[in-house]
Design an enzyme around this catalytic site. Structure first.
Site, PDB file in Angstrom:
ATOM      1  CB  THR A  97      41.921 -30.313  54.849  1.00 27.06           C
ATOM      2  OG1 THR A  97      43.520 -30.136  54.666  1.00 27.06           O
ATOM      3  CG2 THR A  97      41.633 -28.788  55.300  1.00 27.06           C
ATOM      4  CE  LYS A 172      45.366 -27.722  53.136  1.00 30.51           C
ATOM      5  NZ  LYS A 172      45.016 -29.171  52.819  1.00 30.51           N
ATOM      6  CE  LYS A 240      37.955 -31.194  53.308  1.00 28.57           C
ATOM      7  NZ  LYS A 240      38.780 -32.290  53.550  1.00 28.57           N
TER       8      LYS A 240
END
Lengths: 298, 298
Positions: A97, A172, A240
């Site tokens: 990701t 995502k 993140k």
């Protein structure tokens, strides 16, 4: 002997090892590169390469699933990186990701040397990786995605092509926005229920039966109730992902105050030493009535 | 002739009318009170009372489902209110989503005159009311709740006793916190997906299949994508519910920044004239790239 493409794999963490296992079992010749010694021992049959570039030179398809966008950039675009060694006609797939803009940059650099590239981040966690039931979100050209499909379909069950390079990452990130804000909602609802003296099990029974119900609620609520902060999905990874959301959002001139608040509260969780806990540790960012029962109020 | 208790009903809105229909069909003698003339025409068989007190004097069980806590207070505790007329041994049930503290106050006032009281807010919306599949969250003494159960079980399928008076309201508020923050999450995820050029249908396919999936997402995402702001559940009601959450939370010395932010954004939606829209109208609180495409940036 096999006609299946040679797979070069970078990233043997909790997800990567489980994913690679399926490709090895399917009969793909396997190559690996790992920074840390010993990690590749889990695949004794694999060809071990000294650098990402060397791995790419051996491979028909290189798959990466590493930590941060900076790791992706180094592994893909660095001096000894995948694209420094990849043969024309090969394919690279990044399952990390990561940043949509970086994914587009990698695809451009790959195209310049005759290599196809797709971004293919996954969701479903270690259990989904183990069962090959991941949800895979793909960005890339139709040609590149068609090449990646037979491989990715060994890893997941819901595989959706979202658009050009970077679109898999964007999808995502949209997923992680929902996850982050859902964690915020269930955490504040739990806090409220607790402060109101309710029985968490009965509240879950009620919430789970109606429009507030979700798999996330059913998984996470009992963990919060039990004080079980084990990961699952780590606080540092959600931080993140929410950072990627805000960065890419700002680049697209949108602002997301809920996402920003959620990230900020997770930063408080990290600052308290819980970076490696599961995302249900968000509750530790809040003062709880139970703490106050032994407090110092006059 | 019937042995079923006489039901006195106050609140013939979109929920109340559907709920009362089930009790009338079950054979309960029905009485009604309504402020607005004509509203009671939907129940020609009903005894019509001139005040809540007069209705209560006729009734074995009074059920209320009105707008705001102030309405509940007036209808229950006002000079012509339910408790001014209720007979000892009767039962009052408030299905409004209202304040836990007010619910406790009503139960105390009721107990002082020999009347049982329960708070029993519902979720499931008009469709749930129509199908008698509501989720009902109950607060009250065991005795009062045991008396209310046969009646409430004609209205809902998930019926949970959460604790003493007010506990039903607290559980409902916890539910609304999850709903509000889930709306915030899906709204920002939609905004992000849109700004990233993704196809909303494919994103829903991906999100719906994983841990981000929920019934709320599956219902609301297509409405946001279609620009369909019809209620469903109204903005003004969620603003009320999130206000109840913050008030009761502050009283319990907890703070809920996510809930506060969500309410503030819904206030922006209301300020823009969308109080009567569905909660998916939250997207109108955000600047969208589509607006900017025709904007004035130099």
């Amino acid at each position: 002997m096999t006609d299946l493409p040679r797979i070069g794999w970078i990233g043997l963490g909790i997800m990567g090892e489980r994913m690679l296992r399926h490709l090895a079992a399917a009969g793909h010749p396997i190559g690996v590169y790992a920074r840390r010694p010993g990690v590749t021992d889990a695949f004794p049959e694999a060809t071990v390469a000294a650098t990402p570039a060397a791995l790419a030179a051996w491979s028909d398809v290189v798959i990466t699933i590493v930590g941060e966008p900076a790791d992706v950039e180094q592994v893909m675009l660095g001096p000894d990186g995948v694209l420094a060694g990849a043969r024309p006609g090969s394919l690279v797939i990044d399952c990390t990701t990561s940043s949509p803009a970086l994914a587009a940059r990698i695809a451009d650099a790959a195209a310049a040397i005759g290599v196809d590239a797709v971004d293919a981040p996954v969701s479903g966690g270690p259990a989904g990786a183990e069962r090959a039931s991941l949800s895979v979100m793909i960005g890339g050209t139709d040609t590149a995605v068609a090449r990646a499909m037979p491989i990715l379909s060994r890893l997941g069950t819901t595989i959706v092509h979202h658009g050009p390079p970077g679109a898999g990452q964007s999808a995502k990130i949209a997923n992680q926005i929902v996850v982050g804000l859902s964690m915020l909602g269930l955490t504040e609802a739990f806090l409220f229920a607790e402060a109101s003296g309710l029985d968490p099990e009965r509240v879950l029974e009620t919430l789970g039966a109606g429009i507030a119900g979700s798999d996330l609620l059913r998984v996470m609520w009992p963990k919060v109730a039990a004080g079980d902060l084990e990961p699952g999905f780590r606080v540092e990874h959600l931080i993140k992902d929410l950072g990627l959301a805000l960065d890419a959002g700002h680049a697209a001139t949108i602002t997301m105050p809920g996402t920003a608040l959620t990230r900020e509260l997770y930063h408080a969780v990290r600052a308290a030493g819980h970076a490696g806990r599961g995302t249900q540790a968000l509750i530790t960012a809040y003062d709880r009535p139970a703490d106050r029962a032994v407090g110092t109020e006059p």
